[in-house]
Design a protein around this motif. Structure first.
Motif, PDB file in Angstrom:
ATOM      1  N   ILE A  70       1.905  -4.394   1.625  1.00  0.00           N
ATOM      2  CA  ILE A  70       1.926  -2.989   1.214  1.00  0.00           C
ATOM      3  C   ILE A  70       3.317  -2.426   1.471  1.00  0.00           C
ATOM      4  O   ILE A  70       3.919  -1.772   0.620  1.00  0.00           O
ATOM      5  CB  ILE A  70       0.913  -2.158   2.032  1.00  0.00           C
ATOM      6  CG1 ILE A  70      -0.453  -2.788   1.994  1.00  0.00           C
ATOM      7  CG2 ILE A  70       0.915  -0.707   1.560  1.00  0.00           C
ATOM      8  CD1 ILE A  70      -1.318  -2.411   0.858  1.00  0.00           C
ATOM      9  N   ALA A  71       3.831  -2.713   2.664  1.00  0.00           N
ATOM     10  CA  ALA A  71       5.127  -2.175   3.054  1.00  0.00           C
ATOM     11  C   ALA A  71       6.230  -2.656   2.104  1.00  0.00           C
ATOM     12  O   ALA A  71       7.070  -1.874   1.660  1.00  0.00           O
ATOM     13  CB  ALA A  71       5.448  -2.591   4.490  1.00  0.00           C
ATOM     14  N   SER A  72       6.203  -3.939   1.782  1.00  0.00           N
ATOM     15  CA  SER A  72       7.291  -4.458   0.961  1.00  0.00           C
ATOM     16  C   SER A  72       7.218  -3.899  -0.462  1.00  0.00           C
ATOM     17  O   SER A  72       8.233  -3.632  -1.099  1.00  0.00           O
ATOM     18  CB  SER A  72       7.293  -5.993   0.968  1.00  0.00           C
ATOM     19  OG  SER A  72       6.479  -6.495  -0.055  1.00  0.00           O
ATOM     20  N   ILE A  73       6.001  -3.714  -0.955  1.00  0.00           N
ATOM     21  CA  ILE A  73       5.861  -3.126  -2.282  1.00  0.00           C
ATOM     22  C   ILE A  73       6.327  -1.673  -2.279  1.00  0.00           C
ATOM     23  O   ILE A  73       7.027  -1.220  -3.182  1.00  0.00           O
ATOM     24  CB  ILE A  73       4.396  -3.197  -2.756  1.00  0.00           C
ATOM     25  CG1 ILE A  73       3.993  -4.663  -2.961  1.00  0.00           C
ATOM     26  CG2 ILE A  73       4.207  -2.423  -4.053  1.00  0.00           C
ATOM     27  CD1 ILE A  73       2.526  -4.854  -3.215  1.00  0.00           C
ATOM     28  N   ALA A  74       5.947  -0.970  -1.232  1.00  0.00           N
ATOM     29  CA  ALA A  74       6.298   0.455  -1.157  1.00  0.00           C
ATOM     30  C   ALA A  74       7.733   0.651  -0.699  1.00  0.00           C
ATOM     31  O   ALA A  74       8.244   1.776  -0.677  1.00  0.00           O
ATOM     32  CB  ALA A  74       5.339   1.172  -0.216  1.00  0.00           C
TER      33      ALA A  74
ATOM     34  N   THR B 274       5.771  10.101   0.766  1.00  0.00           N
ATOM     35  CA  THR B 274       5.611   8.714   1.223  1.00  0.00           C
ATOM     36  C   THR B 274       4.129   8.374   1.372  1.00  0.00           C
ATOM     37  O   THR B 274       3.666   7.322   0.946  1.00  0.00           O
ATOM     38  CB  THR B 274       6.296   8.531   2.594  1.00  0.00           C
ATOM     39  OG1 THR B 274       7.536   9.216   2.590  1.00  0.00           O
ATOM     40  CG2 THR B 274       6.513   7.071   2.884  1.00  0.00           C
ATOM     41  N   ARG B 275       3.411   9.281   1.970  1.00  0.00           N
ATOM     42  CA  ARG B 275       1.981   9.068   2.187  1.00  0.00           C
ATOM     43  C   ARG B 275       1.283   8.773   0.860  1.00  0.00           C
ATOM     44  O   ARG B 275       0.545   7.803   0.731  1.00  0.00           O
ATOM     45  CB  ARG B 275       1.380  10.313   2.837  1.00  0.00           C
ATOM     46  CG  ARG B 275      -0.144  10.282   2.981  1.00  0.00           C
ATOM     47  CD  ARG B 275      -0.676  11.583   3.547  1.00  0.00           C
ATOM     48  NE  ARG B 275       0.029  11.936   4.764  1.00  0.00           N
ATOM     49  CZ  ARG B 275      -0.281  11.429   5.961  1.00  0.00           C
ATOM     50  NH1 ARG B 275      -1.276  10.579   6.057  1.00  0.00           N
ATOM     51  NH2 ARG B 275       0.405  11.775   7.020  1.00  0.00           N
ATOM     52  N   LYS B 276       1.561   9.611  -0.129  1.00  0.00           N
ATOM     53  CA  LYS B 276       0.899   9.450  -1.430  1.00  0.00           C
ATOM     54  C   LYS B 276       1.228   8.090  -2.037  1.00  0.00           C
ATOM     55  O   LYS B 276       0.364   7.396  -2.552  1.00  0.00           O
ATOM     56  CB  LYS B 276       1.370  10.563  -2.388  1.00  0.00           C
ATOM     57  CG  LYS B 276       0.685  11.897  -2.161  1.00  0.00           C
ATOM     58  CD  LYS B 276      -0.008  12.392  -3.441  1.00  0.00           C
ATOM     59  CE  LYS B 276      -0.797  13.666  -3.198  1.00  0.00           C
ATOM     60  NZ  LYS B 276       0.088  14.865  -3.150  1.00  0.00           N
ATOM     61  N   LYS B 277       2.502   7.739  -1.954  1.00  0.00           N
ATOM     62  CA  LYS B 277       2.945   6.479  -2.534  1.00  0.00           C
ATOM     63  C   LYS B 277       2.193   5.308  -1.899  1.00  0.00           C
ATOM     64  O   LYS B 277       1.680   4.423  -2.584  1.00  0.00           O
ATOM     65  CB  LYS B 277       4.459   6.324  -2.309  1.00  0.00           C
ATOM     66  CG  LYS B 277       5.050   5.069  -2.919  1.00  0.00           C
ATOM     67  CD  LYS B 277       6.574   5.074  -2.857  1.00  0.00           C
ATOM     68  CE  LYS B 277       7.088   5.028  -1.435  1.00  0.00           C
ATOM     69  NZ  LYS B 277       8.560   4.939  -1.320  1.00  0.00           N
TER      70      LYS B 277
ATOM     71  N   ILE C  55      -0.731   2.605  -3.449  1.00  0.00           N
ATOM     72  CA  ILE C  55      -0.633   1.147  -3.416  1.00  0.00           C
ATOM     73  C   ILE C  55      -1.820   0.510  -2.705  1.00  0.00           C
ATOM     74  O   ILE C  55      -2.403  -0.456  -3.186  1.00  0.00           O
ATOM     75  CB  ILE C  55       0.682   0.718  -2.740  1.00  0.00           C
ATOM     76  CG1 ILE C  55       1.851   1.186  -3.595  1.00  0.00           C
ATOM     77  CG2 ILE C  55       0.726  -0.791  -2.562  1.00  0.00           C
ATOM     78  CD1 ILE C  55       3.181   1.035  -2.940  1.00  0.00           C
ATOM     79  N   THR C  56      -2.192   1.091  -1.577  1.00  0.00           N
ATOM     80  CA  THR C  56      -3.327   0.504  -0.860  1.00  0.00           C
ATOM     81  C   THR C  56      -4.568   0.526  -1.735  1.00  0.00           C
ATOM     82  O   THR C  56      -5.373  -0.393  -1.696  1.00  0.00           O
ATOM     83  CB  THR C  56      -3.649   1.266   0.444  1.00  0.00           C
ATOM     84  OG1 THR C  56      -3.910   2.627   0.129  1.00  0.00           O
ATOM     85  CG2 THR C  56      -2.514   1.187   1.415  1.00  0.00           C
ATOM     86  N   GLU C  57      -4.677   1.564  -2.527  1.00  0.00           N
ATOM     87  CA  GLU C  57      -5.858   1.636  -3.362  1.00  0.00           C
ATOM     88  C   GLU C  57      -5.802   0.630  -4.506  1.00  0.00           C
ATOM     89  O   GLU C  57      -6.788  -0.018  -4.827  1.00  0.00           O
ATOM     90  CB  GLU C  57      -6.019   3.054  -3.904  1.00  0.00           C
ATOM     91  CG  GLU C  57      -7.444   3.521  -3.747  1.00  0.00           C
ATOM     92  CD  GLU C  57      -7.511   5.020  -3.798  1.00  0.00           C
ATOM     93  OE1 GLU C  57      -7.658   5.529  -4.924  1.00  0.00           O
ATOM     94  OE2 GLU C  57      -7.393   5.674  -2.735  1.00  0.00           O
ATOM     95  N   GLU C  58      -4.627   0.509  -5.079  1.00  0.00           N
ATOM     96  CA  GLU C  58      -4.485  -0.453  -6.168  1.00  0.00           C
ATOM     97  C   GLU C  58      -4.791  -1.863  -5.710  1.00  0.00           C
ATOM     98  O   GLU C  58      -5.440  -2.636  -6.406  1.00  0.00           O
ATOM     99  CB  GLU C  58      -3.060  -0.397  -6.732  1.00  0.00           C
ATOM    100  CG  GLU C  58      -2.897   0.659  -7.818  1.00  0.00           C
ATOM    101  CD  GLU C  58      -1.430   0.942  -8.103  1.00  0.00           C
ATOM    102  OE1 GLU C  58      -0.581   0.179  -7.595  1.00  0.00           O
ATOM    103  OE2 GLU C  58      -1.146   1.927  -8.807  1.00  0.00           O
ATOM    104  N   LEU C  59      -4.322  -2.184  -4.527  1.00  0.00           N
ATOM    105  CA  LEU C  59      -4.560  -3.532  -4.008  1.00  0.00           C
ATOM    106  C   LEU C  59      -5.926  -3.653  -3.359  1.00  0.00           C
ATOM    107  O   LEU C  59      -6.319  -4.710  -2.903  1.00  0.00           O
ATOM    108  CB  LEU C  59      -3.485  -3.893  -2.980  1.00  0.00           C
ATOM    109  CG  LEU C  59      -2.057  -3.997  -3.496  1.00  0.00           C
ATOM    110  CD1 LEU C  59      -1.162  -4.570  -2.407  1.00  0.00           C
ATOM    111  CD2 LEU C  59      -1.997  -4.879  -4.732  1.00  0.00           C
TER     112      LEU C  59
END
Lengths: 328, 328
Positions: free
Chosen positions: B8-12, B33-36, B40-44
Motif C-alpha cells: 500500500i505504502a509503495s503504491i501510495a 493523504t488519508r483519502k489517497k 488504495i486500501t479499498e481497491e486492493l
DNA sequence: AGGTGGTCTGAAATAGATTACCTGCCTTTA
DNA sequence: TAAAGGCAGGTAATCTATTTCAGACCACCT
C-alpha cells in the motif's frame, strides 16, 4: 514477562536457532545440548508464544467456525464435534456467529482474509452467489456444512435431508396407512427445507398419496400458527409432517389447545430429533440426525485439507438419518 | 498473496508509518493523504493481518472461554452471551472445553501462558487450590463463572444459588403447605450444588419443615435411580426438590413408571429452567436462571479489565434467579 | 528576517520465533 | 594426508504492523 527463546538461548549459551530446533524436534542437535535446553525451558516454565509462531509461519492453529447464530442444541452439537476433533490436531476453535453488527457475508470475508484462522467451517442455510464468490478465491481451506443442494465445487458435509424425509413419508404411508398428508416446510431459501420438502413430495407421488404443503419458518411459533389455521378449516390431514421438530412442537401446542389428542385425532411428526422431542407428550416421532457427527466430519475434512495442501480433490460427505418411531 | 501495508505504502508513495496511521485513525495525517491511502486500501481490498498486529502490540483480540464440556443448553447460552458482547468490542471468542486429551487444569495453564488470548473466562464447578494458584499469577485478565462460594480475590460471576433455592423452598412450604421435603443434591464438590442445598436447608430450618437429603449427580439417570429407591421405601416426601432440572426429569421418569401422578401423588421441582422443562408433562416448576446474562456479564467484566489495565478492584457479580411456577 | 511552535511524514527499531545459509570441526576414504 | 562429506550449531534475514524519534515544512510573531 514470560521468558522468550532469546533468554533461554542466553542462559544455555547457545544461539536462538538451536533452541528453536530443540523446540521443534529438529534432529540436528546433540542429545546433550537438547537435554540442557529442555531442562532450562522447564525450569523457566517456558511456553512458546503462539502468536509469534503463527506469525512467522504464516499459518494459524485456529479454526473458524461460522454459524448463523448460536442458539439451539443443533449448533452446540456442531461446536462440540468440531472442537473435539480439531483440538486433537492441536487446533483451537474460534466460534463466530452473525451478530447484529456484521452480516454473515462480511464476517466470512473478514475471516478468510485477515489471516487469523488457518481454516474455516461455515454453516449456511443456503449458498448465495456472493458467498460462493468469496469462497472460490479463498487462500485458506474451507469446508461447508450445508443443506446439500448446490454445493458443487466445495468440500462440504450435508445431512441426508432428502432421504430422511423420503423414508419418513414412506413410513407414514406404508406402515401407518395415512392417505392424506400435510407438510410444513422451512423457510423457502433454506436448502435443508427444500430437500426435505422434495423428499416428502417424491414419496407421496411414488405411493399416490394425497398431500398438501404449508410454508413455515422452522420456528415453534410458525408451526403453531399454521396449525391453528388448519384446525379452523374443515379439511384435516391424517398427519402433519413438520420439516423440523420445533414446528412440530408448535403444532402440539395448537392441537392441545383445541382439545384434540395426538395421534388419535391427528398425527404429528418432525425432523431433527432435538432433545425435547422425547420428553414431550406424546413423544415425537421424528427423523434423527447425528449432529455431532456433522461437526466432526467437517472438522476431519478441514484438518486433512490443512495438512495436505496439494490435495484438491473435493470431498462431499453426507451424514445419514434415521426414522425414530415414537408415539405421535 | 494478500496485500500488505508495505505494498500500500509503495503504491501510495508514502511510508508504511503513514499507512499505519491512517489505518489506526491517527489524526496526524492530512485529509488528502488519508483519502489517497484509503482509496488504495479499498481497491486492493486490503485487510490488516491480525496476527501480525497482535504480535507487535503484544496483545490478542481473542478471548478464551473454557468450559468443562460443551454439551447442554447451559453452555450454549453462555457461549452466546460471551460471543455477543466480546464481538461488539472487536474480540473473538475461542471456545475450549476439557477434552480427553488434556485436563482442565492443564488447559487453563496453557491458555494463560501461551499468549494466544488476551483474556479468559473460566467456568468451573469448583475451585481447587491448584487452579487458584494458576490464576493468581496470571498475566492476563481472568473472570470466573462459578457456583459462588470461595471466589474471594477473583473477578467472578455467579448465580444466586443460595437465594434461589431458599425462595423455592419458602414457596413450597408457605404457599404449597408441604411439610415433608426432600432435596436431591448435585455432586458434592460442586459449588452450585452446595449452595442450593444450603439454601434449601436454611429455609426448611427457618420454617420448621421436616427435610431429608439425597445425593445426586446432576444427571437424569441419577435422579431416576434415587427416585426409584425412594418409591420402594414407604416414606414418601410431599415434594422432591431436585438441585437441577435434569434430575427432576429423572424423577418424572421414575414416578411415571410407577404409575403415580405428578403433583397429586408427589410433587417435583427443579432448578435451572432448561428448555425442556416447560414441555414435559406436567410442566416443571423450577428456579429460572438467566444463563445468557451470566455469559454477558462475565464478558463485560473481562472487557473492562482488558481495557483498563490498572483497575484492580475485584468485581463479583451475582445473576439473580426467579421461581417459575408451573404445574408440578 | 529569524526564531518558535506546531503539524505532517519518514526512517528505523522492534516484537518472538523460524529458517536458509554458512562455518568449522570431525570422520571417512582414496 | 588431503579432499570430501556430514553434522552441530551459529548468523542473519524474515514475517507485518506499530511506534518512537527526528526531520521537514509552514505559519506566525516579534
Amino acid at each position: 514477562m514470560s521468558p522468550t527463546i532469546k533468554q533461554i538461548a542466553s542462559i544455555a549459551k547457545v544461539s536462538i536457532a538451536t533452541v528453536s530446533r530443540v523446540l521443534n524436534n529438529d534432529k540436528r542437535v546433540t542429545e546433550k545440548t537438547r537435554k540442557k535446553i529442555l531442562k532450562i525451558t522447564e525450569e523457566l516454565n517456558y511456553r512458546p508464544n503462539i502468536i509469534a509462531r503463527n506469525f512467522v509461519k504464516k499459518k494459524s492453529n485456529l479454526i473458524g467456525l461460522i454459524l448463523p447464530e448460536i442458539s439451539d442444541e443443533f449448533f452446540t452439537e456442531i461446536i462440540k464435534g468440531v472442537d473435539e476433533l480439531t483440538f486433537a490436531h492441536g487446533y483451537y476453535t474460534l466460534v463466530a456467529s452473525s451478530h447484529k453488527y456484521e452480516s454473515l457475508d462480511q464476517e466470512i470475508e473478514t475471516f478468510l482474509r485477515n489471516g487469523l484462522v488457518g481454516g474455516i467451517i461455515i454453516l449456511v442455510s443456503s449458498l448465495n452467489d456472493k458467498i460462493k464468490c468469496i469462497l472460490k478465491d479463498s487462500r485458506i481451506p474451507v469446508v461447508l456444512i450445508s443443506g446439500g443442494s448446490n454445493i458443487d465445487g466445495f468440500d462440504a458435509v450435508s445431512i441426508e435431508n432428502y432421504g430422511g424425509a423420503f423414508k419418513m413419508t414412506e413410513y407414514l404411508i406404508l406402515k401407518r396407512k395415512y392417505k392424506n398428508l400435510l407438510h410444513i416446510t422451512g423457510p423457502q431459501d433454506n436448502d435443508d427445507a427444500l430437500l426435505r420438502r422434495k423428499g416428502f413430495e417424491d414419496a407421496c407421488k411414488k405411493y399416490n398419496a394425497a398431500f398438501r404443503i404449508e410454508f413455515g419458518e422452522f420456528t415453534q411459533e410458525s408451526g403453531r400458527k399454521i396449525c391453528d389455521k388448519l384446525l379452523k378449516s374443515n379439511s384435516l390431514p391424517d398427519v402433519i409432517f413438520a420439516a423440523n421438530d420445533m414446528m412440530a412442537i408448535g403444532c402440539y401446542d395448537s392441537i392441545k389447545a383445541k382439545g384434540l389428542t395426538i395421534p388419535d385425532d391427528i398425527s404429528v411428526v418432525g425432523f431433527d430429533d432435538v432433545f425435547v422431542s422425547k420428553y414431550i407428550s406424546p413423544p415425537l416421532t421424528t427423523v434423527k440426525v447425528q449432529i455431532e457427527d456433522v461437526g466432526k466430519t467437517a472438522a476431519e475434512i478441514l484438518m486433512r485439507k490443512v495438512r495436505e495442501k496439494n490435495n484438491h480433490k473435493k470431498i462431499i460427505s453426507k451424514i445419514s438419518t434415521k426414522v425414530i418411531i415414537r408415539n405421535s
